[in-house]
Design a protein around this motif. Structure first.
Motif, PDB file in Angstrom:
ATOM      1  N   LYS A  57      -4.700   3.525   7.458  1.00 31.14           N
ATOM      2  CA  LYS A  57      -4.233   4.796   7.685  1.00 31.14           C
ATOM      3  C   LYS A  57      -3.018   4.951   8.558  1.00 31.14           C
ATOM      4  O   LYS A  57      -2.126   5.642   8.007  1.00 31.14           O
ATOM      5  N   ALA A  58      -3.084   4.316   9.706  1.00 26.59           N
ATOM      6  CA  ALA A  58      -2.058   4.706  10.514  1.00 26.59           C
ATOM      7  C   ALA A  58      -0.728   3.939  10.251  1.00 26.59           C
ATOM      8  O   ALA A  58       0.266   4.463  10.257  1.00 26.59           O
ATOM      9  N   ALA A  59      -0.846   2.791   9.603  1.00 24.60           N
ATOM     10  CA  ALA A  59       0.296   1.947   9.045  1.00 24.60           C
ATOM     11  C   ALA A  59       1.051   2.809   8.021  1.00 24.60           C
ATOM     12  O   ALA A  59       2.119   2.910   7.872  1.00 24.60           O
ATOM     13  N   LEU A  60       0.042   3.367   7.027  1.00 25.63           N
ATOM     14  CA  LEU A  60       0.499   4.163   5.895  1.00 25.63           C
ATOM     15  C   LEU A  60       1.332   5.251   6.403  1.00 25.63           C
ATOM     16  O   LEU A  60       2.135   5.706   5.752  1.00 25.63           O
ATOM     17  N   LYS A  61       0.471   6.047   7.338  1.00 24.16           N
ATOM     18  CA  LYS A  61       1.360   7.187   7.802  1.00 24.16           C
ATOM     19  C   LYS A  61       2.675   6.918   8.422  1.00 24.16           C
ATOM     20  O   LYS A  61       3.694   7.659   8.249  1.00 24.16           O
ATOM     21  N   LYS A  62       2.886   5.765   8.932  1.00 24.87           N
ATOM     22  CA  LYS A  62       4.060   5.616   9.551  1.00 24.87           C
ATOM     23  C   LYS A  62       5.048   5.197   8.524  1.00 24.87           C
ATOM     24  O   LYS A  62       6.300   5.612   8.596  1.00 24.87           O
TER      25      LYS A  62
ATOM     26  N   LEU B 294       4.953   5.730   5.156  1.00 25.07           N
ATOM     27  CA  LEU B 294       5.500   6.682   4.254  1.00 25.07           C
ATOM     28  C   LEU B 294       6.365   7.705   4.463  1.00 25.07           C
ATOM     29  O   LEU B 294       7.177   8.187   3.542  1.00 25.07           O
ATOM     30  N   HIS B 295       6.796   7.989   5.548  1.00 25.67           N
ATOM     31  CA  HIS B 295       7.704   8.830   5.996  1.00 25.67           C
ATOM     32  C   HIS B 295       9.329   8.242   6.084  1.00 25.67           C
ATOM     33  O   HIS B 295      10.281   9.051   6.096  1.00 25.67           O
ATOM     34  N   TYR B 296       9.553   7.032   5.902  1.00 27.02           N
ATOM     35  CA  TYR B 296      11.053   6.444   5.789  1.00 27.02           C
ATOM     36  C   TYR B 296      11.401   6.744   4.262  1.00 27.02           C
ATOM     37  O   TYR B 296      10.722   6.625   3.205  1.00 27.02           O
ATOM     38  N   PRO B 297      12.624   7.226   4.095  1.00 25.01           N
ATOM     39  CA  PRO B 297      13.294   7.625   2.854  1.00 25.01           C
ATOM     40  C   PRO B 297      13.461   6.368   2.008  1.00 25.01           C
ATOM     41  O   PRO B 297      13.473   5.155   2.568  1.00 25.01           O
ATOM     42  N   GLU B 298      13.491   6.444   0.745  1.00 23.23           N
ATOM     43  CA  GLU B 298      13.832   5.174  -0.005  1.00 23.23           C
ATOM     44  C   GLU B 298      15.022   4.755   0.176  1.00 23.23           C
ATOM     45  O   GLU B 298      15.883   5.333   0.647  1.00 23.23           O
ATOM     46  N   ASN B 299      15.202   3.467  -0.227  1.00 22.73           N
ATOM     47  CA  ASN B 299      16.454   2.613   0.094  1.00 22.73           C
ATOM     48  C   ASN B 299      16.722   2.362   1.378  1.00 22.73           C
ATOM     49  O   ASN B 299      17.869   2.110   1.803  1.00 22.73           O
ATOM     50  N   THR B 300      15.764   2.741   2.427  1.00 18.66           N
ATOM     51  CA  THR B 300      15.948   2.241   3.615  1.00 18.66           C
ATOM     52  C   THR B 300      15.141   0.901   3.817  1.00 18.66           C
ATOM     53  O   THR B 300      14.199   0.823   3.312  1.00 18.66           O
ATOM     54  N   ALA B 301      15.579   0.257   5.216  1.00 12.17           N
ATOM     55  CA  ALA B 301      14.665  -0.713   5.585  1.00 12.17           C
ATOM     56  C   ALA B 301      13.269  -0.340   6.001  1.00 12.17           C
ATOM     57  O   ALA B 301      12.253  -1.076   5.683  1.00 12.17           O
ATOM     58  N   GLY B 302      13.133   0.902   6.301  1.00  9.71           N
ATOM     59  CA  GLY B 302      11.529   1.469   6.776  1.00  9.71           C
ATOM     60  C   GLY B 302      10.684   1.572   5.314  1.00  9.71           C
ATOM     61  O   GLY B 302       9.694   1.029   5.328  1.00  9.71           O
ATOM     62  N   SER B 303      11.267   1.757   4.305  1.00  4.74           N
ATOM     63  CA  SER B 303      10.599   1.889   3.052  1.00  4.74           C
ATOM     64  C   SER B 303      10.361   0.279   2.531  1.00  4.74           C
ATOM     65  O   SER B 303       9.571   0.064   1.360  1.00  4.74           O
ATOM     66  N   LEU B 304      11.003  -0.548   2.928  1.00  6.45           N
ATOM     67  CA  LEU B 304      10.882  -2.122   2.581  1.00  6.45           C
ATOM     68  C   LEU B 304      10.027  -2.783   3.482  1.00  6.45           C
ATOM     69  O   LEU B 304       9.506  -4.005   3.357  1.00  6.45           O
ATOM     70  N   MET B 305       9.741  -2.435   4.842  1.00  9.03           N
ATOM     71  CA  MET B 305       9.032  -3.282   5.634  1.00  9.03           C
ATOM     72  C   MET B 305       7.689  -3.260   5.716  1.00  9.03           C
ATOM     73  O   MET B 305       6.946  -2.299   5.067  1.00  9.03           O
TER      74      MET B 305
ATOM     75  N   VAL C 120       0.793  -1.093  -0.096  1.00  3.35           N
ATOM     76  CA  VAL C 120       0.008  -0.172  -0.043  1.00  3.35           C
ATOM     77  C   VAL C 120       0.983   1.214  -0.139  1.00  3.35           C
ATOM     78  O   VAL C 120       0.606   2.173  -0.698  1.00  3.35           O
ATOM     79  N   THR C 121       1.873   1.016   0.710  1.00  2.00           N
ATOM     80  CA  THR C 121       2.873   2.432   0.954  1.00  2.00           C
ATOM     81  C   THR C 121       3.544   2.460  -0.459  1.00  2.00           C
ATOM     82  O   THR C 121       3.643   3.643  -0.896  1.00  2.00           O
ATOM     83  N   ASP C 122       4.042   1.561  -1.142  1.00  2.00           N
ATOM     84  CA  ASP C 122       4.399   1.599  -2.404  1.00  2.00           C
ATOM     85  C   ASP C 122       3.708   2.387  -3.310  1.00  2.00           C
ATOM     86  O   ASP C 122       3.985   3.258  -4.375  1.00  2.00           O
ATOM     87  N   ILE C 123       2.481   1.900  -3.437  1.00  9.29           N
ATOM     88  CA  ILE C 123       1.455   2.385  -4.260  1.00  9.29           C
ATOM     89  C   ILE C 123       0.907   4.032  -4.096  1.00  9.29           C
ATOM     90  O   ILE C 123       0.911   4.709  -4.887  1.00  9.29           O
ATOM     91  N   PHE C 124       0.885   4.143  -2.832  1.00  8.50           N
ATOM     92  CA  PHE C 124       0.555   5.358  -2.355  1.00  8.50           C
ATOM     93  C   PHE C 124       1.748   6.661  -2.600  1.00  8.50           C
ATOM     94  O   PHE C 124       1.716   7.848  -2.952  1.00  8.50           O
ATOM     95  N   GLN C 125       2.985   6.135  -2.591  1.00  7.51           N
ATOM     96  CA  GLN C 125       4.194   6.867  -3.053  1.00  7.51           C
ATOM     97  C   GLN C 125       4.050   7.166  -4.676  1.00  7.51           C
ATOM     98  O   GLN C 125       4.478   8.187  -4.799  1.00  7.51           O
TER      99      GLN C 125
END
Lengths: 466, 466
Positions: free
Chosen positions: A122-127, A129-140, A98-103
């Motif tokens: 919504k909560a998961a997405l908000k959390k 979405l704010h991780y930079p690309e190429n980080t674990a946060g953006s993959l998790m 969902v995060t990838d798609i919203f990006q």
């Protein structure tokens, strides 16, 4: 049966025929296929047919397809789907997708869809979405299994059975402190099913601190940890070691492939493009290639300046110009060899930044030896052409041969050193060492190479040719 | 806590101290570490200490360490271990790792160890050793779980509990026909634990033909299938679809990393080296780099021949030589861009071999546009230098500027075409398209570039400069 005829893929001769069927029939076909195959069909349908087919799919199937990163044009599809269907698909998907798609979504569709999501999504997405690309946060993803350390094995297994459907993976179970929620152990599902039902879950896992990463860990580092520890998933924890998500191996495979492509493009001297070759439009193609090509061209213009500087020598000894391409390319080639070696060594952490001098001490003799090899080949060539009468390099041909050979030693050594040090310099400055492209190294070495060549010529040929 | 201080690895300040401990104490430390960390310690000990420490490890721990491909000098270690211990470790290891180790062993150790293996290990080894490198067969292991289609879910789960310890993965269970043994379905462990205990196992899996590969499937293709279908393991089947082994995702991750390194080396113009940079000795380094460097040098010698051919023109218009490096490098750079794009496109199967002409039709206008861009930059530069008085290109400077710009269009177009077609040609001839190295493309384009340049010059400058 030959191995070639063994393709496990449903290479669908009917793909084209399917497009002519009514949407409901297409959906029926899709539902019977493997997700990857169904996606290939959808990617090749026009957008209206795709939307109609997805609308006719059973809900679970539609979610399954959206969960695959290979599905293209998700923004278009979501825009055209009935709003409630789009929302319910997004709510049921895994949070990382969902995060990838919203990006990729753009307003107004992005806002229109966001408001209808359920509160958890919504909560998961908000959390996320704010991780930079190429980080674990953006993959998790946030759908993992964690249980308190006080539970038994059988209670944990029962819990997994209940929540399995909504979790990305159930093969790693994270055991947390019942009060502080701090991560204590990881238990694998295979350990769990072979353990005593009444055993406390904390006793089932291996007695070691779990490998964990921060949401800001670079994704190349994440891939390295997966390889190092043979992981299927890794917990992402905050500064207090609370589990905030997991990264699973399928996302790591995709990320590694993207990194591979990016690195190949960088090394080839163009900007990263994250779409298939055939889908890159001419304007984008020119932008991604023209930018670097122009920068390299401007750098390479210094060769013209260098040669203008040696104009007098060039006029006197045109024979020297014959070897300019040969000498320059040798410097570039040895530089690109050294660069590709060191880019990989740094990426695999075979070498640390502080070891740059050890590398320099190895590249120096390597460069001298390689330069001497090429110099010898060149001297043989000049002597052969001269004595066999293929070409007349003039009365000073031996001196010319020595000049070219000496220049080759200098330039190949310089190329090896420059090529090997550049990745270190880039890493030290905070850039990706993989940005040290072959064309960039070649440009660097070309200009210096010319100066080396003419300086050597002045030393050896003063009083004779020059 | 900053993300950098967050390293999940036990960076051991005691590593050096450990080396001074008695072997039994080293072994005790190792047993408490994660396998990857223990291996890092072992790799840094001298061989005698390594052997002594392993001999003191609990058997299961020693096997665990040997099961990791990161353990180095396995040949030396096995040679120095007591023969019965070496044999029992090999018997307990996973079959794919034993195969890797035997591939590196040399006689007489190889034979000495082979004869003491137990019959099952011998049989597995014989089977696995004959698959060529870079195929699924060379990655696969024989320790998988398969059950007859007639079993129930609970019986299958019971069986898994019994054999779990000796299997590489239990997350994929292969359901075979009870009489023909042909592969029918794959059931995942997560499906199994959530199914009704009395359900027939065949009803638990998804109703679709399992993705399967041949032992001769190329390992890059194996990696592609893992990504496509998000697999954790894939069955390797013979021509009659009997399961003969499995490939697991951890092996695919390792193989992908090796492929990445190999491709980077190839693209940098050197031969693949499968050891860390610092462990490559000078002779090997010279061999891996000198070979290609010499071949490229011999190819590049054609530039000297080309220039000799235009000797008369060179003598007349030395000003033309000023732009030789600039022009040649632009051709090489555009070629290496196109090559790196197409190598990836072919590797990711974004493009099929038969689509070469579509690529050529895209590269042609791209090359012309990029060449025109560089030509324009170059004309501006010449005009600026001339009018600002930085350099005097002579009375015909405008003609020279037009000549260089026209040559750039020709050469960049040729570079883009040659660079994009080379990977197709290599693939068509049965070579790896990734062998199209940046230096190779540059050499190809350099020679042709010179000919293009002088031909354009003859056309534009005949009667004036030439």
């Amino acid at each position: 049966m030959t191995p070639n005829s063994f393709s496990p893929e449903v290479t669908n001769p009917e793909i084209l025929d399917i497009a002519d069927l009514p949407a409901a029939a297409i959906a029926q076909h899709l539902a019977a296929m493997r997700p990857a195959d169904a996606i290939e069909v959808l990617n090749n349908l026009d957008i209206d047919d795709t939307v109609a087919a997805i609308a006719h799919l059973p809900h679970e199937q539609a979610v399954r397809l959206f969960d695959q990163p290979e599905l293209r044009r998700t923004d278009d599809i979501l825009e055209h789907l009935p709003l409630d269907l789009a929302g319910s698909i997004l709510d049921a998907m895994s949070a990382d997708r969902v995060t990838d798609i919203f990006q990729e979504l753009e307003d107004p569709t992005r806002t229109r869809l966001f408001v209808i999501l359920n509160p958890e999504t919504k909560a998961a997405l908000k959390k996320l979405l704010h991780y930079p690309e190429n980080t674990a946060g953006s993959l998790m993803t946030t759908e993992f299994i964690s249980v308190p350390a006080t539970w038994t094995a059988s209670r944990t297994l029962q819990y997994i059975r209940e929540v399995e459907r909504s979790r990305e993976t159930v093969y790693a179970i994270y055991i947390v402190d019942p009060t502080t929620k701090v991560l204590q152990r990881v238990v694998t599902l295979r350990r769990l099913i072979t353990s005593e039902p009444d055993a406390p879950i904390i006793s089932v896992g291996r007695d070691e601190t779990p490998v964990a990463i921060s949401p800001l860990t670079d994704r190349e580092e994440v891939a390295r940890l997966f390889r190092r520890h043979d992981l299927l998933a890794v917990p992402v924890v905050d500064d207090d070691r609370h589990v905030i998500g997991i990264v699973t191996v399928d996302d790591v495979l995709d990320a590694m492939t993207e990194d591979m492509t990016e690195d190949a493009y960088k090394f080839g001297g163009l900007e990263a493009i994250d779409k298939p070759y055939m889908e890159i439009g001419l304007p984008e193609m020119l932008k991604k290639r023209g930018g670097w090509l122009s920068i390299l061209f401007l750098g390479e213009m210094l060769t013209a300046s260098a040669m203008q500087h040696f104009e007098v020598e060039l006029e006197k000894a045109v024979v020297l110009t014959l070897f300019i391409p040969l000498i320059m390319s040798s410097g570039g080639n040895s530089g690109s060899q050294a660069t590709s070696l060191l880019i990989r060594a740094l990426a695999l952490k075979d070498i640390k930044l502080r070891d740059w001098w050890k590398v320099a001490l190895r590249e120096m003799p390597t460069g001298i030896a390689l330069g001497a090899l090429l110099g010898a080949i060149c001297m043989i060539r000049i002597a052969a052409w001269q004595t066999l009468g293929f070409y007349d390099y003039g009365p000073h041909w031996m001196l010319i041969a020595v000049t070219v050979a000496a220049a080759l030693i200098g330039i190949v050594t310089f190329g090896s050193l420059a090529g090997s040090m550049l990745p270190f310099i880039l890493q030290r400055l905070g850039f990706d060492p993989a940005s040290a492209s072959a064309p960039f190294v070649a440009t660097l070495v070309d200009v210096t190479g010319l100066v080396i060549y003419f300086t050597v010529a002045l030393i050896f040929l003063s009083g004779t040719l020059l």
